[in-house]
Design a protein around this motif. Structure first.
Motif, mmCIF file in Angstrom:
data_model
loop_
_atom_site.group_PDB
_atom_site.id
_atom_site.type_symbol
_atom_site.label_atom_id
_atom_site.label_comp_id
_atom_site.label_asym_id
_atom_site.label_seq_id
_atom_site.Cartn_x
_atom_site.Cartn_y
_atom_site.Cartn_z
ATOM 1 N N THR A 46 0.841 -1.195 0.000
ATOM 2 C CA THR A 46 0.000 0.000 0.000
ATOM 3 C C THR A 46 0.873 1.241 0.000
ATOM 4 N N GLN A 47 0.528 2.200 -0.837
ATOM 5 C CA GLN A 47 1.281 3.451 -0.929
ATOM 6 C C GLN A 47 0.351 4.634 -0.657
ATOM 7 N N LEU A 48 0.729 5.453 0.306
ATOM 8 C CA LEU A 48 -0.042 6.635 0.680
ATOM 9 C C LEU A 48 0.824 7.873 0.488
ATOM 10 N N CYS A 49 0.229 8.933 -0.043
ATOM 11 C CA CYS A 49 0.968 10.179 -0.254
ATOM 12 C C CYS A 49 0.197 11.342 0.374
ATOM 13 N N PHE A 50 0.937 12.302 0.923
ATOM 14 C CA PHE A 50 0.330 13.455 1.582
ATOM 15 C C PHE A 50 0.883 14.744 0.984
ATOM 16 N N TYR A 58 0.793 22.274 6.695
ATOM 17 C CA TYR A 58 0.931 20.921 7.259
ATOM 18 C C TYR A 58 0.510 19.888 6.217
ATOM 19 N N PRO A 59 1.198 18.738 6.161
ATOM 20 C CA PRO A 59 0.842 17.705 5.172
ATOM 21 C C PRO A 59 -0.412 16.945 5.587
ATOM 22 N N SER A 60 -1.561 17.493 5.273
ATOM 23 C CA SER A 60 -2.817 16.909 5.726
ATOM 24 C C SER A 60 -3.716 16.420 4.604
ATOM 25 N N GLU A 61 -3.344 16.671 3.354
ATOM 26 C CA GLU A 61 -4.190 16.267 2.226
ATOM 27 C C GLU A 61 -3.687 14.949 1.649
ATOM 28 N N TYR A 62 -4.546 13.919 1.721
ATOM 29 C CA TYR A 62 -4.174 12.589 1.229
ATOM 30 C C TYR A 62 -4.423 12.496 -0.278
ATOM 31 N N ILE A 63 -3.528 11.790 -0.969
ATOM 32 C CA ILE A 63 -3.677 11.564 -2.407
ATOM 33 C C ILE A 63 -3.064 10.202 -2.737
ATOM 34 N N SER A 64 -3.651 9.506 -3.697
ATOM 35 C CA SER A 64 -3.082 8.224 -4.100
ATOM 36 C C SER A 64 -1.817 8.459 -4.918
ATOM 37 N N VAL A 65 -0.953 7.460 -4.964
ATOM 38 C CA VAL A 65 0.285 7.615 -5.715
ATOM 39 C C VAL A 65 -0.002 7.753 -7.211
ATOM 40 N N GLU A 66 -1.087 7.131 -7.681
ATOM 41 C CA GLU A 66 -1.448 7.239 -9.099
ATOM 42 C C GLU A 66 -1.851 8.674 -9.436
ATOM 43 N N ASP A 67 -2.651 9.303 -8.562
ATOM 44 C CA ASP A 67 -3.047 10.695 -8.807
ATOM 45 C C ASP A 67 -1.851 11.631 -8.712
ATOM 46 N N LEU A 68 -0.935 11.332 -7.788
ATOM 47 C CA LEU A 68 0.263 12.157 -7.655
ATOM 48 C C LEU A 68 1.117 12.071 -8.915
ATOM 49 N N MET A 69 1.238 10.879 -9.474
ATOM 50 C CA MET A 69 2.056 10.708 -10.677
ATOM 51 C C MET A 69 1.459 11.456 -11.859
ATOM 52 N N VAL A 75 6.183 10.870 -11.973
ATOM 53 C CA VAL A 75 7.221 10.714 -10.950
ATOM 54 C C VAL A 75 6.629 9.984 -9.745
ATOM 55 N N ASN A 76 7.232 8.859 -9.403
ATOM 56 C CA ASN A 76 6.823 8.086 -8.219
ATOM 57 C C ASN A 76 7.829 8.370 -7.102
ATOM 58 N N PRO A 77 7.412 8.981 -5.981
ATOM 59 C CA PRO A 77 8.370 9.341 -4.928
ATOM 60 C C PRO A 77 9.075 8.140 -4.317
ATOM 61 N N PHE A 78 8.460 6.964 -4.390
ATOM 62 C CA PHE A 78 9.058 5.777 -3.778
ATOM 63 C C PHE A 78 10.191 5.203 -4.640
ATOM 64 N N ASP A 79 10.364 5.741 -5.858
ATOM 65 C CA ASP A 79 11.474 5.319 -6.721
ATOM 66 C C ASP A 79 12.739 6.147 -6.471
ATOM 67 N N ILE A 80 12.621 7.204 -5.697
ATOM 68 C CA ILE A 80 13.780 8.085 -5.465
ATOM 69 C C ILE A 80 14.560 7.584 -4.259
ATOM 70 N N LYS A 81 15.813 7.227 -4.473
ATOM 71 C CA LYS A 81 16.628 6.576 -3.453
ATOM 72 C C LYS A 81 17.157 7.587 -2.428
ATOM 73 N N LEU A 94 7.912 16.982 -7.682
ATOM 74 C CA LEU A 94 7.122 16.633 -6.500
ATOM 75 C C LEU A 94 6.874 17.858 -5.624
ATOM 76 N N THR A 95 7.899 18.721 -5.494
ATOM 77 C CA THR A 95 7.742 19.937 -4.700
ATOM 78 C C THR A 95 6.695 20.854 -5.320
ATOM 79 N N ALA A 96 6.725 20.968 -6.637
ATOM 80 C CA ALA A 96 5.736 21.801 -7.326
ATOM 81 C C ALA A 96 4.315 21.287 -7.103
#
Length: 386
Positions: A46-50, A58-69, A75-81, A94-96
């Motif tokens: 499960t992947q959750l993004c805020f 404050y990071p309070s808005e939830y979004i799915s990783v698919e919507d974020l991409m 860009v998938n944040p979980f691919d960044i080492k 991602l910052t934008a």
């Protein structure tokens, strides 16, 4: 009960009086819970993004990783080492999009460590109505985006992950509930555990074949209302960091969702007869309590070790044949000793008076039928001899 225990059980004492007691250790309970956690169907990652709220920061808005991409050009944040230069264009995208924190996890036993070397999933330290419940994960990774501050601070891309052999977990307080269940065991738990279901239905069919009417009650852990305790093991994520509170809240909710999908962990299943019980010991009253390990004087240990806590017992105090239930009592003995915990799951003890009365009632008809009633007579002869 323990052959090494100097204080043997004495339920027939006026201080107790229960007809019989069934006790089980948390070690045995946890063995079943680890099987529950391990044998449930394979869980997805499960992947959750805020995202940061512009008004509160404050990071309070939830979004799915698919919507974020979709917002970031795939860009998938979980691919960044970890250690990635903050000037990386992926981080800029991602910052934008106002991305702040991501949580990737999977329920299950933590890697690289045996369950024998972990705190149990459940602890009876809180009593019988509420217990401590540890929530474990087979995978968990947290990523955090820290843009440069307005004061000139540099940006950072943080990645924390549960290392093998060093599990992260939450400690919560969970209620123990009693609820009804139908005779076909059509609950989520039994749908996910068909072998247990088949075995129980077979035994219940045997009960029905005797003509006994009954209903079923289950004793289970209510993870819907789990309350987070102070002990949280997410090493590496600093206290006070917004990512830490997000992880705690998100994992608690996801664990609850997992329990709904798999069926809440089951502690016991009881058949309640609606007509006269034909068994030799007719159960008519039951109560639960927790017993802690005691010293040679019968006093509970003040600072028990983990090994001593492992033989805390959940006791079912039982009355039969309409006898009054004495209620909870502090027993002056131990049901299971630490050296026995790996080969004894618990104890069943029957009051000697209850057992004696049962044996007497079973033997009495045969004894009475076997008794010889003597009717002597005396006769004398003509000369008066006997």
């Amino acid at each position: 009960m323990s052959s090494n225990n100097s204080n043997r059980s004495n339920l027939s004492s006026p201080n107790y009086g229960h007809d019989f007691v069934v006790s089980t250790t948390p070690t045995a309970i946890n063995k079943g819970l680890w099987q529950y956690l391990s044998s449930s169907k394979e869980q997805p990652v499960t992947q959750l993004c805020f995202l940061v709220n512009r008004e509160t920061g404050y990071p309070s808005e939830y979004i799915s990783v698919e919507d974020l991409m979709e917002k970031t050009g795939n860009v998938n944040p979980f691919d960044i080492k970890p250690g990635t230069n903050y000037n990386d264009p992926r981080i800029a995208a991602l910052t934008a999009a106002l991305f702040s924190t991501g949580i990737q996890l999977k329920m299950g036993p933590p890697p690289g460590v045996s369950s024998h070397n972990l705190p149990g999933i459940v602890s009876l330290a809180k009593g019988t109505k509420a217990v401590e419940f540890n929530m474990y994960f087979s995978e968990i990774t947290v990523v955090q985006n820290n843009p440069p501050s307005g004061w000139g601070g540099t940006g950072h891309w943080n990645v924390w992950a549960q290392p093998s052999g060093q599990p992260w977990y939450l400690t919560t307080i969970v209620d123990v509930l009693i609820s009804d269940i139908d005779k076909q065991l059509s609950s989520t738990y039994f749908q996910q555990h068909p072998d247990e279901k088949a075995a129980l239905i077979s035994r219940l069919s045997g009960l029905e074949s005797t003509g006994t009417a009954f209903s079923l009650q289950q004793l289970l852990f209510d993870l819907d209302n789990a309350a987070l305790q102070g002990e949280v093991r997410f090493e590496g994520i600093p206290d006070g960091n917004p990512a830490r509170s997000l992880v705690e809240e998100a994992t608690l909710k996801l664990y609850t969702s997992y329990a709904k999908e798999q069926g809440k962990p089951l502690l016991a299943l009881v058949a309640l007869p609606h007509v006269e019980d034909e068994s030799q010991l007719k159960l008519t009253g039951i109560e639960r309590q927790v017993s802690f390990l005691k010293d040679s004087t019968g006093q509970e240990l003040k600072d028990p070790t983990p090994e001593q806590l492992a033989v805390t017992t959940l006791d079912y105090l039982c009355a039969t044949d309409g006898h009054p239930l004495p209620g909870a009592r502090t027993f002056g003995w131990n049901w299971v000793m630490p050296e026995e915990v790996n080969h004894e799951s618990g104890v069943i003890a029957i009051n000697r008076n209850t057992l004696g009365n049962f044996i007497m009632n079973e033997l009495m008809p045969s004894c009475q039928a076997s008794c010889i009633i003597a009717s002597p007579t005396v006769k004398t002869g003509p000369s008066g001899e006997v």
